[in-house]
Scaffold this motif. Structure first.
Motif, PDB file in Angstrom:
ATOM      1  N   ASP A 163      86.303  -4.564  64.473  1.00  0.00           N
ATOM      2  CA  ASP A 163      86.400  -5.533  65.565  1.00  0.00           C
ATOM      3  C   ASP A 163      86.286  -4.762  66.875  1.00  0.00           C
ATOM      4  N   ASP A 164      85.543  -5.300  67.844  1.00  0.00           N
ATOM      5  CA  ASP A 164      85.410  -4.603  69.120  1.00  0.00           C
ATOM      6  C   ASP A 164      86.581  -4.884  70.056  1.00  0.00           C
ATOM      7  N   GLU A 165      87.494  -5.786  69.652  1.00  0.00           N
ATOM      8  CA  GLU A 165      88.696  -6.039  70.447  1.00  0.00           C
ATOM      9  C   GLU A 165      89.798  -5.088  69.970  1.00  0.00           C
ATOM     10  N   LEU A 221      94.648   2.313  56.573  1.00  0.00           N
ATOM     11  CA  LEU A 221      93.746   1.631  57.487  1.00  0.00           C
ATOM     12  C   LEU A 221      92.670   2.563  58.027  1.00  0.00           C
ATOM     13  N   LEU A 222      91.435   2.060  58.036  1.00  0.00           N
ATOM     14  CA  LEU A 222      90.323   2.700  58.721  1.00  0.00           C
ATOM     15  C   LEU A 222      89.854   1.738  59.808  1.00  0.00           C
ATOM     16  N   LYS A 223      89.340   2.268  60.916  1.00  0.00           N
ATOM     17  CA  LYS A 223      88.965   1.405  62.037  1.00  0.00           C
ATOM     18  C   LYS A 223      87.537   1.667  62.471  1.00  0.00           C
ATOM     19  N   ALA A 224      86.841   0.577  62.809  1.00  0.00           N
ATOM     20  CA  ALA A 224      85.502   0.665  63.390  1.00  0.00           C
ATOM     21  C   ALA A 224      85.395  -0.441  64.432  1.00  0.00           C
ATOM     22  N   PHE A 225      84.525  -0.237  65.420  1.00  0.00           N
ATOM     23  CA  PHE A 225      84.467  -1.174  66.539  1.00  0.00           C
ATOM     24  C   PHE A 225      83.113  -1.870  66.687  1.00  0.00           C
ATOM     25  N   ASP A 226      82.237  -1.656  65.716  1.00  0.00           N
ATOM     26  CA  ASP A 226      81.002  -2.435  65.614  1.00  0.00           C
ATOM     27  C   ASP A 226      80.436  -2.234  64.214  1.00  0.00           C
ATOM     28  N   GLY A 227      79.365  -2.988  63.906  1.00  0.00           N
ATOM     29  CA  GLY A 227      78.815  -2.939  62.553  1.00  0.00           C
ATOM     30  C   GLY A 227      78.253  -1.584  62.170  1.00  0.00           C
TER      31      GLY A 227
END
Length: 235
Positions: free
Chosen positions: A10-12, A30-36
């Motif tokens: 999520d980009d938010e 948890l792993l995090k990404a901010f775009d596809g």
């Protein structure tokens, strides 16, 4: 017990950090990404059990990312979106998402949906068809040999055309997922969809005539009305 890994996309940043707190408290990694694009890069390096994927993002949005992920992977995907219209939900589910949650949402409800999807996913994997070889997809009496391009039902060879085999293999590799007629046409024919729906329907009918005991009550290739087709092991 292995710790289950969830990829948040999520980009938010506020939403990612909020869900990080709630899901970490439940014991998930948890792993995090901010775009596809970041999500796909992460998946190439990490084993992920479930993805929470926002629709509206820069570079690559959630719809495009979901379609790309579904080319190779079948872990649960929960889509998030500020769009709550029925057609948006249908689109998300038809391209391979397992659940769709509108923003704003209750974090506790999302956690409950995560648990439900993981339970379902692990049960399907326990019940999933065994593979006697890497190139064989087995659904009880139905065997698809992707190396030899052969199909048999109850040890009886079934002769499929190349296009019919491609459709059956595509559905088998996405076991339990609903693929729309457009997705099937684009993958198998590799050309613009236009009026390809009738073509797909005819080929699916031919496949059923050949592999099903009763084509009117199919055990393997099932219709999901208004969306498309899926292949699953018989219940």
């Amino acid at each position: 017990m292995n710790q289950e890994t969830i990829l948040l996309v999520d980009d938010e940043v506020e939403i990612v950090e909020l869900l990080d707190i709630y899901l970490s408290n439940e014991g998930y990694r948890l792993l995090k990404a901010f775009d596809g694009m970041e999500a796909l890069e992460c998946l190439a390096k990490e084993k992920v059990d479930l993805i929470i994927l926002d629709v509206m993002m820069p570079r690559m949005d959630g719809i495009a990312a979901c379609m790309k992920i579904r080319e190779e992977r079948n872990m649960p995907i929960i889509m998030l979106s500020a769009k709550n219209a029925d057609m948006d939900k249908i689109l998300g589910l038809s391209i391979g998402a397992d659940d769709y949650v509108g923003k704003p949402f209750n974090p506790l409800e999302l956690v409950a949906r995560v648990k439900s999807q993981l339970r379902r996913y692990h049960k399907l994997n326990r019940d999933a068809p065994a593979r006697t070889n890497e190139h064989e997809l087995v659904f009880e009496d139905l065997l698809i040999d992707t190396l030899r391009h052969e199909v048999s039902v109850d040890n009886r060879k079934v002769k499929l055309t190349p296009r019919e085999f491609s459709i059956l293999e595509l559905l088998a590799r996405h076991q339990g997922q609903v693929l729309s007629m457009e997705q099937i046409y684009l993958k198998v024919w590799n050309e613009p969809f236009l009026d390809g729906g009738n073509t797909v329907m005819v080929h699916v009918r031919n496949i059923r005539d050949k592999i099903e005991l009763d084509a009117k009550q199919p055990r393997y290739v099932q219709t999901v009305w208004g969306i498309g087709y899926k292949l699953d092991h018989p219940s």
